[in-house]
Design an enzyme around this catalytic site. Structure first.
Site, PDB file in Angstrom:
ATOM      1  N   HIS A 122     -65.348  20.351 -65.341  1.00 50.59           N
ATOM      2  CA  HIS A 122     -65.060  21.497 -64.536  1.00 50.59           C
ATOM      3  C   HIS A 122     -64.441  20.930 -63.260  1.00 50.59           C
ATOM      4  O   HIS A 122     -64.537  21.729 -62.324  1.00 50.59           O
ATOM      5  CB  HIS A 122     -66.165  22.352 -64.567  1.00 50.59           C
ATOM      6  CG  HIS A 122     -66.647  23.268 -65.635  1.00 50.59           C
ATOM      7  ND1 HIS A 122     -67.233  24.418 -65.555  1.00 50.59           N
ATOM      8  CD2 HIS A 122     -65.764  23.253 -67.053  1.00 50.59           C
ATOM      9  CE1 HIS A 122     -67.151  25.107 -66.628  1.00 50.59           C
ATOM     10  NE2 HIS A 122     -66.191  24.479 -67.395  1.00 50.59           N
ATOM     11  N   ASP A 159     -60.506  20.343 -70.735  1.00 52.72           N
ATOM     12  CA  ASP A 159     -61.407  21.549 -71.094  1.00 52.72           C
ATOM     13  C   ASP A 159     -60.729  22.896 -71.154  1.00 52.72           C
ATOM     14  O   ASP A 159     -60.696  23.455 -69.934  1.00 52.72           O
ATOM     15  CB  ASP A 159     -62.738  21.601 -70.381  1.00 52.72           C
ATOM     16  CG  ASP A 159     -63.643  22.622 -70.921  1.00 52.72           C
ATOM     17  OD1 ASP A 159     -63.385  23.325 -72.086  1.00 52.72           O
ATOM     18  OD2 ASP A 159     -64.645  22.977 -70.136  1.00 52.72           O
ATOM     19  N   ASP A 184     -63.671  21.177 -78.723  1.00 46.46           N
ATOM     20  CA  ASP A 184     -63.827  21.328 -77.172  1.00 46.46           C
ATOM     21  C   ASP A 184     -63.960  20.151 -76.631  1.00 46.46           C
ATOM     22  O   ASP A 184     -64.161  18.847 -77.045  1.00 46.46           O
ATOM     23  CB  ASP A 184     -64.914  22.249 -76.736  1.00 46.46           C
ATOM     24  CG  ASP A 184     -64.575  23.232 -75.645  1.00 46.46           C
ATOM     25  OD1 ASP A 184     -64.248  22.430 -74.725  1.00 46.46           O
ATOM     26  OD2 ASP A 184     -64.928  24.210 -75.760  1.00 46.46           O
ATOM     27  N   GLU A 198     -62.829  31.762 -73.622  1.00 42.98           N
ATOM     28  CA  GLU A 198     -64.330  31.186 -73.971  1.00 42.98           C
ATOM     29  C   GLU A 198     -64.791  30.408 -72.691  1.00 42.98           C
ATOM     30  O   GLU A 198     -66.042  30.744 -72.445  1.00 42.98           O
ATOM     31  CB  GLU A 198     -63.608  29.656 -74.270  1.00 42.98           C
ATOM     32  CG  GLU A 198     -64.805  28.837 -75.059  1.00 42.98           C
ATOM     33  CD  GLU A 198     -65.477  27.678 -73.921  1.00 42.98           C
ATOM     34  OE1 GLU A 198     -66.506  27.306 -74.312  1.00 42.98           O
ATOM     35  OE2 GLU A 198     -64.967  27.595 -72.686  1.00 42.98           O
ATOM     36  N   GLU A 199     -63.976  30.544 -71.487  1.00 47.30           N
ATOM     37  CA  GLU A 199     -64.940  30.239 -70.390  1.00 47.30           C
ATOM     38  C   GLU A 199     -65.677  31.412 -69.681  1.00 47.30           C
ATOM     39  O   GLU A 199     -66.409  31.167 -68.792  1.00 47.30           O
ATOM     40  CB  GLU A 199     -63.725  29.785 -69.059  1.00 47.30           C
ATOM     41  CG  GLU A 199     -62.965  28.664 -69.440  1.00 47.30           C
ATOM     42  CD  GLU A 199     -63.838  27.439 -69.470  1.00 47.30           C
ATOM     43  OE1 GLU A 199     -64.929  27.382 -68.967  1.00 47.30           O
ATOM     44  OE2 GLU A 199     -63.372  26.252 -69.669  1.00 47.30           O
ATOM     45  N   HIS A 206     -59.735  26.357 -77.115  1.00 51.51           N
ATOM     46  CA  HIS A 206     -59.321  27.459 -76.231  1.00 51.51           C
ATOM     47  C   HIS A 206     -58.117  27.116 -75.262  1.00 51.51           C
ATOM     48  O   HIS A 206     -58.086  25.884 -74.779  1.00 51.51           O
ATOM     49  CB  HIS A 206     -60.655  28.228 -75.429  1.00 51.51           C
ATOM     50  CG  HIS A 206     -61.365  27.336 -74.516  1.00 51.51           C
ATOM     51  ND1 HIS A 206     -60.931  27.008 -73.374  1.00 51.51           N
ATOM     52  CD2 HIS A 206     -62.296  26.265 -74.983  1.00 51.51           C
ATOM     53  CE1 HIS A 206     -61.853  26.385 -72.710  1.00 51.51           C
ATOM     54  NE2 HIS A 206     -62.654  25.807 -73.542  1.00 51.51           N
TER      55      HIS A 206
END
Length: 344
Positions: free
Chosen positions: A322, A187, A242, A221-222, A70
């Site tokens: 993150h 990510d 991922d 995706e998030e 993604h």
């Protein structure tokens, strides 16, 4: 699999990381992905949802494999223009206020203008605020301070900024001489680079896999529904490429490829996990098998949408997920080697 393809993957990831693309604001990143695969000679198309679907070739279209990565990232949205002209924001995806504080941002207006600013604690001066250290960081206690002369809400609105505008965080991408890759949003833009590296390898070596191979670079995706659509007919296995988790209690390092056996959504296909392990062994890829305690993936969304496929999850090891994330060129290389072993 020569190491040069890992370097290429990291370089392409750095290009993509320079394009702001939080969930819901991904058109430019998707166009870059489409153009990058097309430049290698592959067919690529933008889906109605805004993702990119690519065909990498292969003979057996009744037993095809789909790789999902993604290009949407964490970010924020303006939810209030405050009386002091500053912006209250709400997170897009799992962005946390603790990681947002003191980060430079871009604020994009509907009219196409872009303004710079910084996320700061409300009343951010230590010499003034006696509760600076004890204040809990939430999106109620931080604000965007614009790098413009705005002293009231009317000043800010005069710039064209309104509720619903997108706030993008500076990625601060660096690749060190020692091979570490540091950036926000590895990510999952690092994995998009990895899949481009695989595609270039296949093109350079004129490799035609036995199974048909598709890539879907998703854009939601998030927020949990990136992989719910655009699965080509004949796909029997879907594998998320991922980030691999790195942290206490897990085996994986940033220099390895991680194979996930289970995450918060449950176990991955026992067969696919076994096949991924065997592929890593075949190519002498340095790998680790781990259980991720707080994680969800595109392929789980694919299964949740009702597709009858086996699923798996791999990725280069990424630390500080993150946040300001870090991986290594070795992790990229080992992921590429695993993918090669899985297909050929």
């Amino acid at each position: 699999m020569e190491r040069e393809y890992a370097k290429y993957a990291a370089e392409k990831a750095a290009e993509l990381l320079a394009i702001d693309s939080p969930t819901g604001f991904t058109d430019k990143a998707a166009e870059w992905v489409k153009n990058s695969f097309e430049a290698l000679g592959y067919k690529a198309e933008i889906t109605r949802k805004g993702g990119v679907l690519i065909e990498l070739g292969g003979r057996d279209k009744e037993n095809a494999v789909l790789f999902e990565a993604h290009t949407d990232t964490l970010g924020a949205m303006v939810c209030e223009i405050k009386s002091n002209g500053r912006l209250k924001i709400t997170n897009l995806g799992g962005m946390r206020a603790e990681n947002a504080e003191t980060e430079n941002v871009h604020v994009y207006t509907r009219a196409g203008r872009c303004f710079e600013g910084c996320v700061q604690l409300c009343n951010a001066s230590v010499h003034v605020n006696g509760e600076y250290g004890s204040t809990q960081r939430t999106f109620d206690t931080v604000e965007v301070v614009l790098d413009e002369l705005t002293e009231c809400a009317d000043d800010t609105r005069a710039l064209g900024i309104e509720v619903g505008d997108i706030v993008c965080f500076e990625p601060r991408t660096r690749i060190t001489e020692s091979g570490y890759i540091k950036s926000r949003f590895l990510d999952d833009k690092l994995s998009v680079g990895i899949l481009l590296g695989l595609a270039k390898y296949m093109k350079d070596k004129n490799l035609q896999p036995e199974r048909a191979v598709y890539v879907h670079v998703t854009v939601y995706e998030e927020v949990g529904h990136g992989g719910t659509a655009s699965v080509p007919a004949g796909v029997t296995e879907a594998i998320s490429v991922d980030m691999g988790c790195v942290g206490e209690g897990l085996q994986c390092t940033e220099r390895q490829v991680s194979i996930c056996a289970k995450d918060s959504g449950g176990p991955y296909s026992y067969k696919v996990v076994g096949d991924l392990i065997n592929a890593a062994k075949k190519e002498n890829a340095d790998y680790a098998v781990d259980v991720y305690p707080h994680y969800g993936s595109d392929v789980e969304a694919t299964l949740g949408a009702g597709y009858d496929v086996r699923h798996g999850l791999i990725g280069a090891g990424v630390y500080a997920s993150h946040g300001y994330e870090r991986s290594h060129i070795d992790g990229v290389w080992n992921t590429l080697k695993l993918l090669k072993g899985y297909l050929f």
